[in-house]
Design a protein around this motif. Structure first.
Motif, PDB file in Angstrom:
ATOM      1  N   LEU A 154     -12.282   3.048  -3.074  1.00  0.00           N
ATOM      2  CA  LEU A 154     -12.200   2.634  -4.477  1.00  0.00           C
ATOM      3  C   LEU A 154     -13.556   2.099  -4.910  1.00  0.00           C
ATOM      4  N   SER A 155     -13.944   2.355  -6.159  1.00  0.00           N
ATOM      5  CA  SER A 155     -15.146   1.659  -6.642  1.00  0.00           C
ATOM      6  C   SER A 155     -14.685   0.384  -7.320  1.00  0.00           C
ATOM      7  N   THR A 156     -15.171  -0.749  -6.820  1.00  0.00           N
ATOM      8  CA  THR A 156     -14.613  -2.047  -7.211  1.00  0.00           C
ATOM      9  C   THR A 156     -15.554  -2.856  -8.090  1.00  0.00           C
ATOM     10  N   ARG A 157     -14.934  -3.723  -8.855  1.00  0.00           N
ATOM     11  CA  ARG A 157     -15.672  -4.722  -9.633  1.00  0.00           C
ATOM     12  C   ARG A 157     -14.770  -5.938  -9.795  1.00  0.00           C
ATOM     13  N   ILE A 158     -15.382  -7.071 -10.197  1.00  0.00           N
ATOM     14  CA  ILE A 158     -14.579  -8.259 -10.516  1.00  0.00           C
ATOM     15  C   ILE A 158     -14.747  -8.514 -12.007  1.00  0.00           C
ATOM     16  N   ASP A 159     -13.637  -8.618 -12.735  1.00  0.00           N
ATOM     17  CA  ASP A 159     -13.754  -8.810 -14.186  1.00  0.00           C
ATOM     18  C   ASP A 159     -14.008 -10.280 -14.514  1.00  0.00           C
ATOM     19  N   ASN A 218     -10.260 -11.118 -11.582  1.00  0.00           N
ATOM     20  CA  ASN A 218      -9.426 -10.037 -11.049  1.00  0.00           C
ATOM     21  C   ASN A 218     -10.310  -9.016 -10.339  1.00  0.00           C
ATOM     22  N   VAL A 219      -9.910  -8.615  -9.125  1.00  0.00           N
ATOM     23  CA  VAL A 219     -10.643  -7.554  -8.428  1.00  0.00           C
ATOM     24  C   VAL A 219     -10.006  -6.231  -8.853  1.00  0.00           C
ATOM     25  N   ILE A 220     -10.816  -5.339  -9.386  1.00  0.00           N
ATOM     26  CA  ILE A 220     -10.305  -4.079  -9.930  1.00  0.00           C
ATOM     27  C   ILE A 220     -10.999  -2.920  -9.219  1.00  0.00           C
ATOM     28  N   GLY A 221     -10.209  -2.020  -8.612  1.00  0.00           N
ATOM     29  CA  GLY A 221     -10.768  -0.861  -7.909  1.00  0.00           C
ATOM     30  C   GLY A 221     -10.234   0.420  -8.522  1.00  0.00           C
ATOM     31  N   VAL A 222     -11.100   1.424  -8.624  1.00  0.00           N
ATOM     32  CA  VAL A 222     -10.712   2.682  -9.273  1.00  0.00           C
ATOM     33  C   VAL A 222     -10.936   3.862  -8.341  1.00  0.00           C
ATOM     34  N   LEU A 223      -9.905   4.693  -8.226  1.00  0.00           N
ATOM     35  CA  LEU A 223     -10.014   5.983  -7.545  1.00  0.00           C
ATOM     36  C   LEU A 223      -9.940   7.041  -8.647  1.00  0.00           C
ATOM     37  N   PRO A 224     -11.051   7.705  -8.957  1.00  0.00           N
ATOM     38  CA  PRO A 224     -11.051   8.608 -10.110  1.00  0.00           C
ATOM     39  C   PRO A 224     -10.100   9.783  -9.921  1.00  0.00           C
ATOM     40  N   GLY A 225      -9.414  10.149 -11.006  1.00  0.00           N
ATOM     41  CA  GLY A 225      -8.510  11.299 -10.985  1.00  0.00           C
ATOM     42  C   GLY A 225      -9.219  12.536 -11.512  1.00  0.00           C
ATOM     43  N   VAL A 246      -1.724   3.100  -0.102  1.00  0.00           N
ATOM     44  CA  VAL A 246      -1.450   4.285  -0.932  1.00  0.00           C
ATOM     45  C   VAL A 246      -2.750   5.060  -1.190  1.00  0.00           C
ATOM     46  N   VAL A 247      -3.798   4.329  -1.528  1.00  0.00           N
ATOM     47  CA  VAL A 247      -5.100   4.978  -1.793  1.00  0.00           C
ATOM     48  C   VAL A 247      -5.574   5.725  -0.549  1.00  0.00           C
ATOM     49  N   ARG A 248      -5.469   5.074   0.607  1.00  0.00           N
ATOM     50  CA  ARG A 248      -5.944   5.710   1.846  1.00  0.00           C
ATOM     51  C   ARG A 248      -5.135   6.967   2.172  1.00  0.00           C
ATOM     52  N   LEU A 249      -3.820   6.882   1.990  1.00  0.00           N
ATOM     53  CA  LEU A 249      -2.980   8.051   2.297  1.00  0.00           C
ATOM     54  C   LEU A 249      -3.314   9.215   1.373  1.00  0.00           C
ATOM     55  N   LEU A 250      -3.589   8.921   0.115  1.00  0.00           N
ATOM     56  CA  LEU A 250      -3.970   9.993  -0.817  1.00  0.00           C
ATOM     57  C   LEU A 250      -5.273  10.652  -0.352  1.00  0.00           C
ATOM     58  N   HIS A 287      -4.375  11.376 -12.850  1.00  0.00           N
ATOM     59  CA  HIS A 287      -4.739  10.057 -13.388  1.00  0.00           C
ATOM     60  C   HIS A 287      -5.733   9.352 -12.470  1.00  0.00           C
ATOM     61  N   ASP A 288      -6.536   8.467 -13.047  1.00  0.00           N
ATOM     62  CA  ASP A 288      -7.286   7.516 -12.216  1.00  0.00           C
ATOM     63  C   ASP A 288      -6.250   6.564 -11.623  1.00  0.00           C
ATOM     64  N   LEU A 289      -6.400   6.237 -10.338  1.00  0.00           N
ATOM     65  CA  LEU A 289      -5.519   5.234  -9.740  1.00  0.00           C
ATOM     66  C   LEU A 289      -6.295   3.919  -9.687  1.00  0.00           C
ATOM     67  N   VAL A 290      -5.752   2.901 -10.331  1.00  0.00           N
ATOM     68  CA  VAL A 290      -6.442   1.609 -10.420  1.00  0.00           C
ATOM     69  C   VAL A 290      -5.653   0.585  -9.606  1.00  0.00           C
TER      70      VAL A 290
END
Ligand code: ZN
Length: 413
Positions: free
Chosen positions: A54-59, A63-70, A104-108, A117-120
């Motif tokens: 995931l590409s992560t950032r802190i808002d 909140n730690v937010i990670g995105v797996l692009p769809g 879930v992200v790793r299994l995908l 979709h992007d998975l966040v």
């Protein structure tokens, strides 16, 4: 079962690792929001998110937010939970949903499945009640439900939330602006332990949550007069402690008057704390919960009145504050149906249920379609060191989470 089977050993070792990041001076597995250990816990979760791809950032609200692009970009499915705990809490509350979402992200990725979709994945900041009377702080900030008056709220030592946030790397002004653009989020899912006894009692593997409880949280500050405990006659005292004690009993009586309703005074503090001094100042904090919004409003009115009576009878001054009132939240039928179908198709037994615990999902539900997946809690215990869920009971929850993501990815735009 498909190749998409969650890795038990991976989940277990991460849970164990996270269990070491706790406050050693407190009982149980304590990692309270706004503490050093909470920062360490969220950083650890972020490192797992990074290594999962995931590409992560802190808002601005922590909140730690990670995105797996769809494949299509622009539309999102969001998963999340929290890593903070109550004082003396357990190892599974919140963390199960965070580690489950990362799994879930790793299994995908391991199975070369690219979603449309992007998975966040979100690790929400400060889900449990803090010393300033607030909970679900990160999700409230993401949904725009924070304001300047919240920053001015004080803890028992008179410190403001605004002055406490920077210690956790959060700038108060950025906190107020940390809104998330939910117009692009098609659905939000949270995996969580049940925290109650129902699934175990019914011998079911998966709980499909239909409604999240409403919570009205209060703080009553009683100001009396400090006097000598031996020389001050009973009829001239202004004992703030007695007014507080009467209010605690009123909470119990009011909560016992409803159906599926709860009332708790979980925190009380006397000043000074001395056996031979009449209490000058007492603070009681607590809450009412229930599935019926109008009952909660009535409970609020009745307790405000009871506290005023308790104070007036003793010449004590009372300030009653309702710091948060969250109406009960019905979750969204298309999402809860998808979860139920997935559980059936994967061969897991299930039950639909009401959540007596509050969750970030309840806050996010104001902005997008939300569903929650529960797994059983051993003996129904939670918010205590004994909190426990068998790994073999958690894995079905992760499988349901993953499969629901796959179905929503193809059915939602
Ligand atoms: Zn939780």
């Amino acid at each position: 079962m498909s190749a998409l089977t969650p890795a038990a050993d991976r989940f277990h070792s991460e849970l164990t690792e996270l269990s070491t990041l706790v406050d050693g001076d407190r009982p149980g597995w304590t990692r309270r929001a706004l503490s050093e250990t909470d920062i360490a816990g969220r950083h650890y979760a972020r490192s797992l998110m990074d290594s999962a791809g995931l590409s992560t950032r802190i808002d601005g609200a922590g909140n730690v937010i990670g995105v797996l692009p769809g494949r299509l970009g622009g539309r999102e499915i969001m998963l999340g939970s929290h890593t903070d705990t109550v004082d003396g809490g357990g190892r599974y509350d919140g963390i199960t949903g965070v580690l489950g979402a990362i799994e879930v992200v790793r299994l995908l990725r391991e199975n070369d499945i690219r979603l449309d979709h992007d998975l966040v994945v979100v690790v929400f900041f400060n889900e449990e009640p803090n010393d300033f009377g607030f909970f679900c702080v990160g999700s409230r900030a993401m949904t725009g439900r924070v304001d300047r008056s919240m920053l001015a709220a004080t803890d028992i030592h008179g410190r403001t939330l605004a002055s406490a946030l920077p210690d956790s790397g959060i700038d108060p002004e950025a906190f107020l602006r940390a809104r998330y653009d939910f117009s692009k989020v098609a659905a939000f899912l949270e995996l969580h332990i049940e925290q109650g006894p129902e699934l175990e009692r019914m011998d079911r593997q998966i709980g499909v949550v239909e409604t999240i409880t409403g919570i009205n949280h209060f703080r009553a500050l009683f100001t009396g007069r400090q006097d000598h405990a031996g020389t001050t006659p009973m009829d001239v005292r202004a004992d703030a402690g007695c007014a507080a004690a009467g209010t605690v009993l009123a909470v119990e009586a009011i909560a016992e008057s409803g159906t599926n309703t709860r009332g708790t005074s979980g925190q009380i503090a006397f000043t000074p704390e001395a056996v031979n001094v009449v209490t000058a100042r007492a603070v009681v904090e607590g809450e009412f919960r229930g599935p019926d919004g109008s009952w909660l409003q009535e409970a609020e009115r009745r307790l405000t009145e009871a506290a005023a009576q308790q104070a007036a009878a003793r010449g004590v001054h009372v300030e009653m504050e309702w710091t948060t009132d969250d109406a009960p939240v019905p979750l969204h039928q298309p999402i809860t149906s998808a979860i139920a179908e997935v559980a059936d198709d994967l061969g897991f037994s299930r039950a639909t249920m009401f959540s007596g615990a509050g969750h970030d999902a309840g806050i996010i539900a104001a902005k997008t379609q939300v569903g929650m997946v529960f797994v059983p809690s051993h003996d129904g215990r939670s918010h205590c060191p004994e909190e426990f869920t068998e790994l073999t009971d958690i894995l079905p929850g992760i499988s349901v989470l993953l499969e629901t993501v796959l179905r929503l990815d193809s059915s939602l735009t």
